[in-house]
Design a protein around this motif. Structure first.
Motif, short mmCIF file in Angstrom:
data_model
loop_
_atom_site.label_atom_id
_atom_site.label_comp_id
_atom_site.label_asym_id
_atom_site.label_seq_id
_atom_site.Cartn_x
_atom_site.Cartn_y
_atom_site.Cartn_z
N SER A 41 31.30 53.57 -1.28
CA SER A 41 31.21 52.30 -0.55
C SER A 41 32.12 52.35 0.67
O SER A 41 33.32 52.59 0.53
CB SER A 41 31.64 51.14 -1.45
N PRO A 42 31.57 52.13 1.88
CA PRO A 42 32.42 52.15 3.08
C PRO A 42 33.46 51.03 3.04
O PRO A 42 33.17 49.92 2.61
CB PRO A 42 31.44 51.94 4.23
N VAL A 43 34.70 51.37 3.45
CA VAL A 43 35.76 50.36 3.46
C VAL A 43 36.33 50.12 4.85
O VAL A 43 36.52 48.99 5.24
CB VAL A 43 36.89 50.68 2.46
N ASP A 44 36.64 51.18 5.62
CA ASP A 44 37.24 50.98 6.93
C ASP A 44 37.32 52.29 7.69
O ASP A 44 37.72 53.30 7.13
CB ASP A 44 38.65 50.39 6.76
N LYS A 45 36.95 52.28 8.95
CA LYS A 45 37.13 53.41 9.87
C LYS A 45 36.69 54.75 9.28
O LYS A 45 37.41 55.73 9.33
CB LYS A 45 38.58 53.49 10.32
N GLY A 46 35.51 54.81 8.68
CA GLY A 46 34.99 56.06 8.14
C GLY A 46 35.49 56.42 6.76
O GLY A 46 35.16 57.48 6.24
N ALA A 47 36.29 55.55 6.14
CA ALA A 47 36.80 55.79 4.79
C ALA A 47 35.83 55.21 3.77
O ALA A 47 35.11 54.25 4.06
CB ALA A 47 38.17 55.16 4.62
N TYR A 48 35.81 55.80 2.58
CA TYR A 48 34.93 55.34 1.51
C TYR A 48 35.71 55.13 0.23
O TYR A 48 36.67 55.86 -0.06
CB TYR A 48 33.82 56.37 1.25
N ARG A 49 35.30 54.17 -0.55
CA ARG A 49 35.86 53.90 -1.89
C ARG A 49 34.92 54.56 -2.89
O ARG A 49 33.71 54.33 -2.86
CB ARG A 49 35.92 52.39 -2.11
N LEU A 50 35.46 55.42 -3.78
CA LEU A 50 34.65 56.14 -4.75
C LEU A 50 34.80 55.53 -6.13
O LEU A 50 35.92 55.45 -6.66
CB LEU A 50 35.06 57.62 -4.79
N GLY A 73 32.38 51.43 -13.37
CA GLY A 73 32.01 50.28 -12.55
C GLY A 73 32.79 50.19 -11.25
O GLY A 73 33.64 51.02 -10.94
N LYS A 74 32.52 49.15 -10.49
CA LYS A 74 33.08 48.99 -9.15
C LYS A 74 34.53 48.54 -9.11
O LYS A 74 35.15 48.54 -8.07
CB LYS A 74 32.21 48.01 -8.35
N ASP A 75 35.08 48.12 -10.24
CA ASP A 75 36.46 47.63 -10.26
C ASP A 75 37.50 48.73 -10.38
O ASP A 75 38.70 48.47 -10.22
CB ASP A 75 36.65 46.63 -11.42
N VAL A 76 37.09 49.96 -10.68
CA VAL A 76 38.02 51.07 -10.87
C VAL A 76 37.62 52.19 -9.93
O VAL A 76 36.52 52.72 -10.03
CB VAL A 76 38.02 51.56 -12.34
N ALA A 77 38.52 52.56 -8.99
CA ALA A 77 38.19 53.54 -7.96
C ALA A 77 39.10 54.76 -8.03
O ALA A 77 40.19 54.71 -8.60
CB ALA A 77 38.31 52.90 -6.58
N LEU A 78 38.64 55.85 -7.41
CA LEU A 78 39.43 57.07 -7.30
C LEU A 78 40.62 56.79 -6.40
O LEU A 78 40.49 56.17 -5.35
CB LEU A 78 38.56 58.18 -6.71
N SER A 79 41.80 57.24 -6.81
CA SER A 79 43.02 56.99 -6.06
C SER A 79 43.88 58.25 -6.06
O SER A 79 43.87 59.01 -7.02
CB SER A 79 43.78 55.84 -6.73
N CYS A 80 44.63 58.45 -5.00
CA CYS A 80 45.54 59.59 -4.92
C CYS A 80 46.96 59.07 -5.06
O CYS A 80 47.39 58.19 -4.32
CB CYS A 80 45.38 60.31 -3.58
N ALA A 81 47.69 59.57 -6.04
CA ALA A 81 49.06 59.13 -6.30
C ALA A 81 50.02 60.29 -6.14
O ALA A 81 49.72 61.41 -6.55
CB ALA A 81 49.16 58.57 -7.72
#
Length: 105
Positions: free
Chosen positions: A64-73, A79-87
């Motif tokens: 899902s596009p979020v901002d300036k060419g970035a995407y939420r995976l 489901g849509k409430d839990v996304a890939l994140s880098c920690a």
């Protein structure tokens, strides 16, 4: 298509992103058993792993596009409430699945 992820000069990985059914995608690392593996989520910890390609909901990713060419995976499984994140972790960075903080909603 292909996506190149780089940690610096000369480093990084090449990822193959293939369309699947219903607007989802599969992601595979090029050169790591090629299309025989897909990014999946481990059970029960939900950590991203490379697993043998299978018809399981943890291997179907929505972008899902979020901002300036970035995407939420997100995945079909969580489901849509839990996304890939880098920690940031000791010794490097770790990819995890997490829900957004209330300040970001």
């Amino acid at each position: 298509g292909q996506l190149r992820v780089s940690a610096g000069a000369g480093g990084g990985s090449v990822w193959l992103i293939q369309a699947a059914d219903s607007g989802y995608y599969r992601m595979s690392a090029v050169g790591v058993e090629g299309p025989k593996t897909s990014v999946d989520l481990s059970n029960p910890s939900h950590m991203p792993v490379l697993a043998r390609k299978a018809n399981v909901s943890g291997q179907f990713w929505e972008m899902s596009p979020v901002d300036k060419g970035a995407y939420r995976l997100t995945t079909l499984w969580l489901g849509k409430d839990v996304a890939l994140s880098c920690a940031a972790e000791r010794g490097g960075r770790t990819l995890t699945m997490k829900a957004p903080s209330p300040a970001l909603i």
